[in-house]
Design a protein around this motif. Structure first.
Motif, PDB file in Angstrom:
ATOM      1  N   ALA A 235      25.886  -0.623  53.685  1.00  0.00           N
ATOM      2  CA  ALA A 235      25.017   0.312  53.791  1.00  0.00           C
ATOM      3  C   ALA A 235      24.214   0.225  54.412  1.00  0.00           C
ATOM      4  N   GLU A 236      24.201  -0.611  55.569  1.00  0.00           N
ATOM      5  CA  GLU A 236      23.716  -1.122  56.827  1.00  0.00           C
ATOM      6  C   GLU A 236      24.425  -1.140  57.906  1.00  0.00           C
ATOM      7  N   GLY A 237      24.009  -0.780  59.495  1.00  0.00           N
ATOM      8  CA  GLY A 237      24.311  -0.548  59.943  1.00  0.00           C
ATOM      9  C   GLY A 237      25.133  -1.676  60.985  1.00  0.00           C
ATOM     10  N   PRO A 238      26.059  -2.568  61.673  1.00  0.00           N
ATOM     11  CA  PRO A 238      26.511  -3.162  62.212  1.00  0.00           C
ATOM     12  C   PRO A 238      25.729  -4.261  62.780  1.00  0.00           C
ATOM     13  N   THR A 239      24.999  -5.432  62.932  1.00  0.00           N
ATOM     14  CA  THR A 239      24.358  -5.557  63.834  1.00  0.00           C
ATOM     15  C   THR A 239      24.842  -7.329  64.648  1.00  0.00           C
ATOM     16  N   PHE A 240      24.402  -7.035  65.773  1.00  0.00           N
ATOM     17  CA  PHE A 240      24.832  -8.241  66.900  1.00  0.00           C
ATOM     18  C   PHE A 240      25.107  -9.891  66.169  1.00  0.00           C
TER      19      PHE A 240
ATOM     20  N   GLY B 231      13.506  -1.209  65.440  1.00  0.00           N
ATOM     21  CA  GLY B 231      14.817  -1.271  65.246  1.00  0.00           C
ATOM     22  C   GLY B 231      15.021   0.764  65.514  1.00  0.00           C
ATOM     23  N   VAL B 232      16.534   0.878  65.820  1.00  0.00           N
ATOM     24  CA  VAL B 232      16.822   2.112  65.899  1.00  0.00           C
ATOM     25  C   VAL B 232      16.671   2.558  64.839  1.00  0.00           C
ATOM     26  N   SER B 233      16.473   4.024  64.414  1.00  0.00           N
ATOM     27  CA  SER B 233      16.147   4.771  63.267  1.00  0.00           C
ATOM     28  C   SER B 233      16.764   5.879  63.584  1.00  0.00           C
ATOM     29  N   GLN B 234      17.811   5.999  62.083  1.00  0.00           N
ATOM     30  CA  GLN B 234      17.938   7.498  62.186  1.00  0.00           C
ATOM     31  C   GLN B 234      17.988   8.201  60.594  1.00  0.00           C
ATOM     32  N   SER B 235      17.993   9.128  60.498  1.00  0.00           N
ATOM     33  CA  SER B 235      17.386   9.778  59.385  1.00  0.00           C
ATOM     34  C   SER B 235      18.598  12.009  59.837  1.00  0.00           C
ATOM     35  N   PRO B 236      18.372  12.302  58.357  1.00  0.00           N
ATOM     36  CA  PRO B 236      18.829  11.582  57.279  1.00  0.00           C
ATOM     37  C   PRO B 236      19.035  10.890  56.803  1.00  0.00           C
TER      38      PRO B 236
ATOM     39  N   ALA C 221      32.207  10.951  57.027  1.00  0.00           N
ATOM     40  CA  ALA C 221      31.990  10.145  57.522  1.00  0.00           C
ATOM     41  C   ALA C 221      29.911   9.273  57.740  1.00  0.00           C
ATOM     42  N   VAL C 222      30.730   8.376  57.989  1.00  0.00           N
ATOM     43  CA  VAL C 222      28.909   7.791  58.373  1.00  0.00           C
ATOM     44  C   VAL C 222      28.935   7.747  60.164  1.00  0.00           C
ATOM     45  N   TYR C 223      28.136   8.618  60.121  1.00  0.00           N
ATOM     46  CA  TYR C 223      27.538   8.633  62.035  1.00  0.00           C
ATOM     47  C   TYR C 223      26.628   7.431  62.567  1.00  0.00           C
ATOM     48  N   LEU C 224      27.174   6.532  63.069  1.00  0.00           N
ATOM     49  CA  LEU C 224      26.087   5.410  63.921  1.00  0.00           C
ATOM     50  C   LEU C 224      25.611   5.819  65.049  1.00  0.00           C
TER      51      LEU C 224
ATOM     52  N   LYS D 172      24.500  -5.115  74.825  1.00  0.00           N
ATOM     53  CA  LYS D 172      24.684  -5.667  73.719  1.00  0.00           C
ATOM     54  C   LYS D 172      24.008  -4.307  73.116  1.00  0.00           C
ATOM     55  N   LEU D 173      24.723  -3.616  71.905  1.00  0.00           N
ATOM     56  CA  LEU D 173      24.239  -2.245  71.338  1.00  0.00           C
ATOM     57  C   LEU D 173      23.550  -3.098  69.790  1.00  0.00           C
ATOM     58  N   PHE D 174      22.739  -2.375  69.463  1.00  0.00           N
ATOM     59  CA  PHE D 174      21.518  -2.433  67.974  1.00  0.00           C
ATOM     60  C   PHE D 174      21.886  -1.422  67.774  1.00  0.00           C
ATOM     61  N   PHE D 175      22.940  -1.177  66.450  1.00  0.00           N
ATOM     62  CA  PHE D 175      22.759  -0.250  65.646  1.00  0.00           C
ATOM     63  C   PHE D 175      21.918   0.801  64.698  1.00  0.00           C
ATOM     64  N   GLY D 176      21.729   1.672  64.084  1.00  0.00           N
ATOM     65  CA  GLY D 176      20.656   1.977  62.957  1.00  0.00           C
ATOM     66  C   GLY D 176      21.722   2.115  61.875  1.00  0.00           C
ATOM     67  N   SER D 177      20.720   2.464  60.607  1.00  0.00           N
ATOM     68  CA  SER D 177      21.713   2.174  59.657  1.00  0.00           C
ATOM     69  C   SER D 177      23.241   3.658  59.603  1.00  0.00           C
ATOM     70  N   GLY D 178      22.561   4.220  60.374  1.00  0.00           N
ATOM     71  CA  GLY D 178      23.641   5.260  59.790  1.00  0.00           C
ATOM     72  C   GLY D 178      23.136   6.255  59.018  1.00  0.00           C
TER      73      GLY D 178
END
Lengths: 112, 113
Positions: free
Chosen positions: A41-46, B3-8, B88-91, B101-107
């Motif tokens: 339930a979290e996004g990937p972290t580097f 951080g990267v914020s995603q909604s919903p 799917a999960v959209y990140l 390097k990429l910083f991801f949101g929670s999707g």
């Protein structure tokens, strides 16, 4: 076609021992490689990265090794801790493109 | 932001419905990516922005998918006439520059019924 492959879907290791996660790639134009860690339930972290001009990069308990001739990289975690339990993704970037290609992930379980 | 914020965080849609997913990248990050992650798979590239310019949309699976980043900050991924295979999960991910390097949101977890 999968340009980055992680052939082990899962791995279990005892706490304190070494975890070795493997990744293979097919595209010889890849020159930058990264490992990401993902909790549910979290996004990937580097986690750690390596450039193709190196064959090893170390950061605390994490070391990544790159074997360009074999198109293979590995992530070593030593000593493994229960908090390391997660899904680990290998990713690669081509020197001609802008998209990162990801493997399918390896689920690591560290047993206390 | 920090951080990267995603909604919903979660979205349930009926088949045929249109959906819009929002991404708020890290402040100052010029590069923004959208990825799709199916269950048990790794993230698959959809599209890439540098500031407001969409430089690569080769990963968008069909013309039902559309992404925009009009002011070079917040981005929206829109899916029209959703199908079950869109589940799917959209990140969303951002980076400070090219080849960084990429910083991801929670999707956003999308379920199409």
């Amino acid at each position: 076609d999968q340009q980055v492959k992680q052939n082990s879907p899962s791995l279990s290791v005892q706490e304190g021992r070494i975890s070795i996660l493997n990744c293979d790639y097919t595209n010889s134009m890849f020159d930058y490689f990264l490992w990401y860690k993902k909790y549910p339930a979290e996004g990937p972290t580097f986690l750690i990265s390596i450039s193709s001009i190196k064959d090893k990069n170390e950061d605390g308990r994490f070391t990544v090794f790159l074997n360009k001739s074999a198109k293979h990289l590995s992530l070593h975690i030593v000593p493994s801790q229960p908090g390391d339990s997660a899904v680990y993704f290998c990713a690669a970037l081509s020197n001609t493109g802008n998209q990162f290609y990801f493997g399918t992930g390896t689920s690591l379980t560290v047993i206390p | 932001g920090a951080g990267v914020s995603q909604s919903p965080r979660y979205k349930v849609a009926k088949r045929g419905q249109d959906v819009a997913l929002r991404c708020d990248p890290i402040s100052g990050h010029v590069s923004l990516f959208w990825y799709q992650q199916a269950l048990g798979q790794g993230p698959e590239f959809l599209t890439y922005f540098q500031n407001e310019a969409q430089l690569d949309k080769s990963g968008l699976p069909s013309d039902r998918f559309f992404a925009e980043r009009p002011e070079g900050s917040v981005s929206t991924l829109k899916i029209q006439r959703t199908q079950q295979e869109d589940s799917a999960v959209y990140l969303c991910a951002s980076s400070s520059g090219f080849n960084e390097k990429l910083f991801f949101g929670s999707g956003t977890q999308l379920s199409v019924l």
